[in-house]
Design a protein around this motif. Structure first.
Motif, PDB file in Angstrom:
ATOM      1  N   PHE A  86       2.557  73.283  70.050  1.00 38.77           N
ATOM      2  CA  PHE A  86       3.588  72.288  70.681  1.00 38.77           C
ATOM      3  C   PHE A  86       3.748  71.733  71.567  1.00 38.77           C
ATOM      4  O   PHE A  86       1.993  71.450  71.453  1.00 38.77           O
ATOM      5  CB  PHE A  86       4.739  72.993  71.906  1.00 38.77           C
ATOM      6  N   ALA A  87       4.142  69.625  71.225  1.00 38.75           N
ATOM      7  CA  ALA A  87       3.646  69.275  72.049  1.00 38.75           C
ATOM      8  C   ALA A  87       4.400  68.257  72.928  1.00 38.75           C
ATOM      9  O   ALA A  87       6.179  68.548  72.626  1.00 38.75           O
ATOM     10  CB  ALA A  87       2.535  68.310  70.672  1.00 38.75           C
ATOM     11  N   LYS A  88       4.147  67.745  73.695  1.00 35.47           N
ATOM     12  CA  LYS A  88       5.069  66.913  74.734  1.00 35.47           C
ATOM     13  C   LYS A  88       5.723  65.796  73.939  1.00 35.47           C
ATOM     14  O   LYS A  88       5.298  65.330  72.946  1.00 35.47           O
ATOM     15  CB  LYS A  88       4.310  66.098  76.010  1.00 35.47           C
ATOM     16  N   HIS A  89       7.075  65.259  73.849  1.00 38.59           N
ATOM     17  CA  HIS A  89       7.731  64.410  73.709  1.00 38.59           C
ATOM     18  C   HIS A  89       7.103  63.123  73.246  1.00 38.59           C
ATOM     19  O   HIS A  89       7.195  62.810  72.112  1.00 38.59           O
ATOM     20  CB  HIS A  89       8.617  63.965  74.290  1.00 38.59           C
ATOM     21  N   ALA A  90       6.632  62.681  74.380  1.00 40.34           N
ATOM     22  CA  ALA A  90       5.559  61.568  74.068  1.00 40.34           C
ATOM     23  C   ALA A  90       4.502  61.908  72.849  1.00 40.34           C
ATOM     24  O   ALA A  90       4.764  60.369  72.467  1.00 40.34           O
ATOM     25  CB  ALA A  90       5.319  61.216  75.431  1.00 40.34           C
ATOM     26  N   HIS A  91       4.081  62.819  72.970  1.00 35.31           N
ATOM     27  CA  HIS A  91       3.072  62.828  71.017  1.00 35.31           C
ATOM     28  C   HIS A  91       3.587  62.702  70.208  1.00 35.31           C
ATOM     29  O   HIS A  91       3.258  62.814  69.102  1.00 35.31           O
ATOM     30  CB  HIS A  91       2.012  63.610  71.729  1.00 35.31           C
ATOM     31  N   ILE A  92       4.707  62.628  70.817  1.00 39.56           N
ATOM     32  CA  ILE A  92       5.400  63.886  68.831  1.00 39.56           C
ATOM     33  C   ILE A  92       5.521  62.936  67.532  1.00 39.56           C
ATOM     34  O   ILE A  92       5.041  62.584  66.472  1.00 39.56           O
ATOM     35  CB  ILE A  92       7.107  63.670  69.511  1.00 39.56           C
ATOM     36  N   PRO A  93       5.517  61.289  67.797  1.00 39.52           N
ATOM     37  CA  PRO A  93       5.848  60.027  66.900  1.00 39.52           C
ATOM     38  C   PRO A  93       4.200  59.783  66.508  1.00 39.52           C
ATOM     39  O   PRO A  93       4.005  59.843  64.984  1.00 39.52           O
ATOM     40  CB  PRO A  93       6.118  59.219  67.241  1.00 39.52           C
ATOM     41  N   PHE A  94       3.651  60.139  66.919  1.00 39.55           N
ATOM     42  CA  PHE A  94       2.049  60.375  66.424  1.00 39.55           C
ATOM     43  C   PHE A  94       1.058  61.172  66.441  1.00 39.55           C
ATOM     44  O   PHE A  94      -0.138  61.743  65.866  1.00 39.55           O
ATOM     45  CB  PHE A  94       1.050  59.483  68.556  1.00 39.55           C
ATOM     46  N   ILE A  95       2.119  62.584  65.750  1.00 40.06           N
ATOM     47  CA  ILE A  95       1.865  63.755  65.526  1.00 40.06           C
ATOM     48  C   ILE A  95       2.255  63.718  63.753  1.00 40.06           C
ATOM     49  O   ILE A  95       3.106  63.760  63.743  1.00 40.06           O
ATOM     50  CB  ILE A  95       2.087  65.323  65.687  1.00 40.06           C
ATOM     51  N   ARG A  96       1.274  63.458  62.425  1.00 39.95           N
ATOM     52  CA  ARG A  96       1.956  62.967  61.449  1.00 39.95           C
ATOM     53  C   ARG A  96       1.068  64.032  60.353  1.00 39.95           C
ATOM     54  O   ARG A  96       0.023  64.596  61.047  1.00 39.95           O
ATOM     55  CB  ARG A  96       1.884  62.162  61.239  1.00 39.95           C
ATOM     56  N   GLU A  97       1.593  63.992  59.422  1.00 39.77           N
ATOM     57  CA  GLU A  97       1.043  64.402  58.153  1.00 39.77           C
ATOM     58  C   GLU A  97       1.169  66.147  58.364  1.00 39.77           C
ATOM     59  O   GLU A  97      -0.309  66.685  58.111  1.00 39.77           O
ATOM     60  CB  GLU A  97      -0.226  64.014  58.002  1.00 39.77           C
ATOM     61  N   GLN A 100      -0.621  72.463  89.495  1.00 39.32           N
ATOM     62  CA  GLN A 100      -0.410  71.719  89.850  1.00 39.32           C
ATOM     63  C   GLN A 100      -1.297  70.425  89.271  1.00 39.32           C
ATOM     64  O   GLN A 100      -2.336  70.402  89.798  1.00 39.32           O
ATOM     65  CB  GLN A 100      -0.073  71.352  91.268  1.00 39.32           C
ATOM     66  N   GLY A 101       0.036  68.938  88.270  1.00 37.64           N
ATOM     67  CA  GLY A 101      -1.496  67.959  88.284  1.00 37.64           C
ATOM     68  C   GLY A 101      -1.558  67.908  87.271  1.00 37.64           C
ATOM     69  O   GLY A 101      -3.191  67.474  86.984  1.00 37.64           O
ATOM     70  N   LEU A 102      -1.566  69.192  86.405  1.00 38.92           N
ATOM     71  CA  LEU A 102      -2.296  69.691  85.167  1.00 38.92           C
ATOM     72  C   LEU A 102      -1.708  70.130  84.272  1.00 38.92           C
ATOM     73  O   LEU A 102      -2.550  70.838  83.320  1.00 38.92           O
ATOM     74  CB  LEU A 102      -3.638  71.225  85.396  1.00 38.92           C
ATOM     75  N   ALA A 103      -0.942  68.856  83.723  1.00 44.42           N
ATOM     76  CA  ALA A 103      -0.273  69.306  83.221  1.00 44.42           C
ATOM     77  C   ALA A 103      -0.936  69.753  81.120  1.00 44.42           C
ATOM     78  O   ALA A 103      -1.314  68.607  80.866  1.00 44.42           O
ATOM     79  CB  ALA A 103       1.334  68.184  82.511  1.00 44.42           C
ATOM     80  N   VAL A 104      -0.458  70.015  80.420  1.00 44.97           N
ATOM     81  CA  VAL A 104      -0.803  70.308  79.190  1.00 44.97           C
ATOM     82  C   VAL A 104      -0.126  69.665  78.407  1.00 44.97           C
ATOM     83  O   VAL A 104       1.455  69.504  77.855  1.00 44.97           O
ATOM     84  CB  VAL A 104      -0.536  71.863  78.826  1.00 44.97           C
ATOM     85  N   ASP A 105      -0.586  68.545  77.038  1.00 46.86           N
ATOM     86  CA  ASP A 105      -0.004  68.033  76.349  1.00 46.86           C
ATOM     87  C   ASP A 105       0.569  69.027  75.221  1.00 46.86           C
ATOM     88  O   ASP A 105       1.118  68.324  74.774  1.00 46.86           O
ATOM     89  CB  ASP A 105      -0.691  66.757  75.648  1.00 46.86           C
ATOM     90  N   ILE A 106      -0.361  69.492  74.678  1.00 50.58           N
ATOM     91  CA  ILE A 106      -0.350  70.433  73.275  1.00 50.58           C
ATOM     92  C   ILE A 106      -0.786  71.905  73.471  1.00 50.58           C
ATOM     93  O   ILE A 106      -1.900  71.827  74.167  1.00 50.58           O
ATOM     94  CB  ILE A 106      -1.801  69.997  72.234  1.00 50.58           C
ATOM     95  N   TYR A 107       0.134  72.819  73.485  1.00 49.97           N
ATOM     96  CA  TYR A 107      -0.400  74.214  73.566  1.00 49.97           C
ATOM     97  C   TYR A 107      -0.083  74.966  71.510  1.00 49.97           C
ATOM     98  O   TYR A 107       0.355  74.002  71.074  1.00 49.97           O
ATOM     99  CB  TYR A 107       1.264  74.737  73.754  1.00 49.97           C
ATOM    100  N   VAL A 108      -1.325  75.886  71.867  1.00 43.26           N
ATOM    101  CA  VAL A 108      -1.385  76.217  70.747  1.00 43.26           C
ATOM    102  C   VAL A 108      -1.215  77.739  70.930  1.00 43.26           C
ATOM    103  O   VAL A 108      -2.353  77.938  71.580  1.00 43.26           O
ATOM    104  CB  VAL A 108      -2.955  75.945  69.759  1.00 43.26           C
ATOM    105  N   VAL A 109      -0.237  78.149  70.059  1.00 46.17           N
ATOM    106  CA  VAL A 109      -0.593  79.991  70.082  1.00 46.17           C
ATOM    107  C   VAL A 109      -0.842  80.742  68.714  1.00 46.17           C
ATOM    108  O   VAL A 109       0.262  80.185  67.761  1.00 46.17           O
ATOM    109  CB  VAL A 109       0.683  80.628  70.919  1.00 46.17           C
ATOM    110  N   GLY A 110      -1.959  81.428  69.262  1.00 48.74           N
ATOM    111  CA  GLY A 110      -2.513  82.366  68.100  1.00 48.74           C
ATOM    112  C   GLY A 110      -2.231  83.857  67.924  1.00 48.74           C
ATOM    113  O   GLY A 110      -2.763  84.439  69.449  1.00 48.74           O
ATOM    114  N   LEU A 111      -1.690  84.308  67.344  1.00 47.53           N
ATOM    115  CA  LEU A 111      -0.730  85.917  67.366  1.00 47.53           C
ATOM    116  C   LEU A 111      -1.116  86.360  66.543  1.00 47.53           C
ATOM    117  O   LEU A 111      -1.401  86.204  65.126  1.00 47.53           O
ATOM    118  CB  LEU A 111       0.300  86.102  67.995  1.00 47.53           C
ATOM    119  N   GLN A 112      -2.173  87.954  66.580  1.00 50.29           N
ATOM    120  CA  GLN A 112      -1.911  88.435  65.746  1.00 50.29           C
ATOM    121  C   GLN A 112      -1.536  89.774  65.610  1.00 50.29           C
ATOM    122  O   GLN A 112      -1.189  90.199  67.256  1.00 50.29           O
ATOM    123  CB  GLN A 112      -3.272  88.923  65.431  1.00 50.29           C
ATOM    124  N   GLU A 113      -0.467  90.803  64.530  1.00 57.33           N
ATOM    125  CA  GLU A 113      -0.338  91.811  64.609  1.00 57.33           C
ATOM    126  C   GLU A 113       1.497  91.570  65.609  1.00 57.33           C
ATOM    127  O   GLU A 113       1.404  93.011  65.614  1.00 57.33           O
ATOM    128  CB  GLU A 113      -1.141  93.083  65.261  1.00 57.33           C
TER     129      GLU A 113
END
Length: 458
Positions: free
Chosen positions: A103-114, A43-56
């Motif tokens: 993955f990123a929260k909606h609020a950050h999407i317009p500022f993730i570019r290039e 609770q109260g520790l919302a993640v802004d960006i998730y990065v998932v790296g899988l192998q195999e």
């Protein structure tokens, strides 16, 4: 790096919570639940960006061909969990068994570019992709960030080969653009994956006894990656949290027991997360001068393995970070909104305005999305910006969009402007409702009128 238009106040800093996972899944299907792995119950520790790296990830020919035509089961699995929580997949790249999802929260999407992605094969004389790396780079509020998911060669004796392959990956992965062409040129770099480094010299009994007594520090000095960081110049700027968790390899399937097969492999911290922050400011020559604050910083909040997951012989590892940065951009490149009230099945109008620095393309489009959309292509309807333009003024332009075939019961939607050049959504509208079409509503009313009242008899 010069601030772009709409730059934030120099004193204002933004804090982002990034949760990164690396997991060699050993060709297994997704588990029933990943709540703890994604920290969804905190609770109260919302993640802004998730990065998932899988192998195999399963890359047998039938599975791989199916995954080329459709999203692979692991991507769909994480999308289904995260999209109802207002995260969208901003990037995905796969090379055989290597998969990198962001993955990123909606609020950050317009500022993730290039956004750009690369892959490098290092298996079978560097022609085969069973080993190597996949990477994604992006501009995050104007700062360049890169994520590199690796699977390096196995076995104790291949420590030098692992280092050679990582150097090769750093050399080969080049991105478009003159300012940040290489992996090490980024402001922030995350390096993670099944790096396959082992514990040298110590015998199996000593290693297991140290683990059983939680005396992990006894093993650190013989960890091959720790040893390499002391000798190899290109590794010395990489940082890693303390290994205060059990080695994550090799376990019997569906258990927390280390390898009981005839091979009895030594436990090792094969699964790692490291990061590097580029020094963006010159060091002061005057010792008495107060050092200027760096525009970006990375702090590690937690670094842990997750023993509850037993679908493969590796345990997943997560790192939770706080990124603190001075935003170089604070205004979306595009602002857009629906014109008037919308009903499904009709041609409707979208109004949008763009900043001068938006790189326009004939392939730009505006998508209509449900608020739980999973990725940029998960639209309910779309319109080509140039082909569907109906008016153009100094402050705004209008585009028509058809909602023919769209069914809705008054649920919420939003609009997104996708830039082909920047390979990302550069503007999102506020949420709004689309009403059912009049024809559908009239049919519903007619049906209600024909229905027999409750308790009546013929």
């Amino acid at each position: 790096m010069e601030p772009e238009a709409g730059a934030a106040s120099p004193a204002r800093r933004k804090r982002l919570r990034l949760h990164l996972i690396t997991w060699n899944v050993g060709t297994a299907s997704p588990p029933p639940d990943v709540t703890s792995l994604l920290q969804l119950s905190l609770q109260g520790l919302a993640v802004d960006i998730y990065v998932v790296g899988l192998q195999e990830v399963n890359s047998k020919i039938v599975n791989f061909l199916s995954d080329m035509a459709f999203d692979d089961p692991w991507s769909i699995f994480f999308e289904r969990i995260l999209s109802p929580l207002s995260y969208i997949k901003v990037s995905s790249i796969r090379m055989q068994g290597l998969l990198l999802l962001i993955f990123a929260k909606h609020a950050h999407i317009p500022f993730i570019r290039e956004i750009q992605s690369q892959f490098t094969r290092t298996g079978l004389y560097r022609y085969w992709g069973n080993k190597g790396a996949v990477s994604t780079r992006m501009s995050l509020y104007g700062h360049m960030v890169c994520f590199v998911n690796c699977h390096l060669p196995a076995h104790m004796e291949n420590a030098e080969q692992r280092l050679d392959d990582f150097e090769h990956i750093l050399e080969m992965q080049q991105f478009e653009g003159e300012t940040v062409p290489g992996v090490l040129d980024h402001d922030i770099l995350f390096w993670f994956g099944d790096l396959n480094f082992r514990i040298e010299d110590y015998g199996l009994h000593f290693i297991r006894e140290s683990i059983n007594k939680n005396r992990f520090s006894l093993l650190w000095e013989k960890d091959q990656l720790n040893m390499a960081k002391k000798k190899e110049g290109f590794l010395q700027e990489f940082r890693e949290g303390p290994l205060q968790f059990k080695p994550t390899y090799k376990f019997d399937l569906y258990s927390n027991e280390y390898d009981t097969s005839g091979k009895k492999r030594k436990p090792a911290w094969t699964d790692r997360i490291l990061w590097r922050v580029k020094s963006l400011l010159p060091r002061s020559s005057e010792a008495e001068e107060e050092p200027e604050e760096q525009p970006v910083s990375v702090s590690l909040n937690s670094y842990a393995s997750h023993m509850g997951y037993s679908i493969s012989d590796h345990k997943p590892v997560s790192g939770t970070f706080e990124l603190e940065l001075k935003p170089l951009v604070s205004i979306p490149l595009v602002t857009l909104h629906p014109v008037g009230s919308w009903s499904s099945g009709q041609d409707v109008t979208v109004s949008y305005s763009a900043l001068p620095e938006l790189p326009h393309s004939a392939w730009d489009w505006i998508g209509l999305y449900k608020v739980t959309f999973r990725h940029a292509n998960d639209y309910a309807a779309y319109a080509w910006v140039q082909d569907n333009e109906i008016s153009s003024g100094e402050d705004a332009k209008q585009v028509y969009l058809s909602t023919e075939g769209l069914t809705t019961d008054g649920e919420e939607f939003l609009l997104g402007y996708y830039s082909h050049t920047m390979q990302s959504i550069v503007g999102l509208s506020p949420h709004f409702q689309i009403q059912p079409s009049r024809m559908v509503a009239e049919k519903d009313l007619a049906w209600d009128g024909e229905a027999l009242p409750c308790g009546s008899s013929e």
